[in-house]
Design a protein around this motif. Sequence first.
Motif, mmCIF file in Angstrom:
data_model
loop_
_atom_site.group_PDB
_atom_site.id
_atom_site.type_symbol
_atom_site.label_atom_id
_atom_site.label_comp_id
_atom_site.label_asym_id
_atom_site.label_seq_id
_atom_site.Cartn_x
_atom_site.Cartn_y
_atom_site.Cartn_z
ATOM 1 N N LEU A 37 -1.132 -12.353 -10.269
ATOM 2 C CA LEU A 37 -2.124 -12.095 -9.174
ATOM 3 C C LEU A 37 -1.223 -11.666 -8.022
ATOM 4 O O LEU A 37 -0.541 -12.105 -7.350
ATOM 5 C CB LEU A 37 -2.895 -13.261 -8.603
ATOM 6 N N THR A 38 -1.576 -10.096 -8.072
ATOM 7 C CA THR A 38 -0.804 -9.420 -7.049
ATOM 8 C C THR A 38 -1.763 -9.077 -5.817
ATOM 9 O O THR A 38 -2.971 -8.430 -6.230
ATOM 10 C CB THR A 38 -0.307 -8.052 -7.654
ATOM 11 N N MET A 39 -1.168 -9.280 -4.696
ATOM 12 C CA MET A 39 -2.052 -9.085 -3.386
ATOM 13 C C MET A 39 -1.567 -7.919 -2.671
ATOM 14 O O MET A 39 -0.331 -8.175 -2.201
ATOM 15 C CB MET A 39 -2.179 -10.487 -2.587
ATOM 16 N N GLU A 40 -2.029 -6.621 -2.801
ATOM 17 C CA GLU A 40 -1.536 -5.272 -2.144
ATOM 18 C C GLU A 40 -2.531 -4.999 -1.104
ATOM 19 O O GLU A 40 -2.931 -3.955 -0.940
ATOM 20 C CB GLU A 40 -1.890 -4.368 -3.274
ATOM 21 N N GLY A 41 -2.318 -5.824 0.040
ATOM 22 C CA GLY A 41 -3.019 -5.552 1.267
ATOM 23 C C GLY A 41 -2.504 -4.500 2.129
ATOM 24 O O GLY A 41 -1.456 -5.067 2.998
ATOM 25 N N HIS A 42 -2.696 -3.080 1.995
ATOM 26 C CA HIS A 42 -1.819 -2.114 3.057
ATOM 27 C C HIS A 42 -2.854 -1.165 2.903
ATOM 28 O O HIS A 42 -3.114 -0.485 2.114
ATOM 29 C CB HIS A 42 -0.548 -1.953 2.291
#
Length: 78
Positions: A37-42
């Motif tokens: 589960l990858t969280m890519e908040g940018h």
Amino acid sequence: MRLKLGTLDGVTLDSDLTMENQDNVIVVNGLTINRALTMEGHPNFAQLSFHGVQTLGGAGQLIFGGTNSIITCRRTQP
């Protein structure tokens, strides 16, 4: 696969999943991660919110890949 908005209720993830900018997902009754589960908040956030007493388990990975990924835990009243 991408997860944008909603509630995961007792879910087991057996495939890779990505959360991106402004994605906001609530977890109830535990979350099992068996892949990634990858969280890519940018530049905005990706938020995973656990409501109440929860278990985060599994043989997979939770990856903070962006600059603004957060996990929140909220206590619910009995």
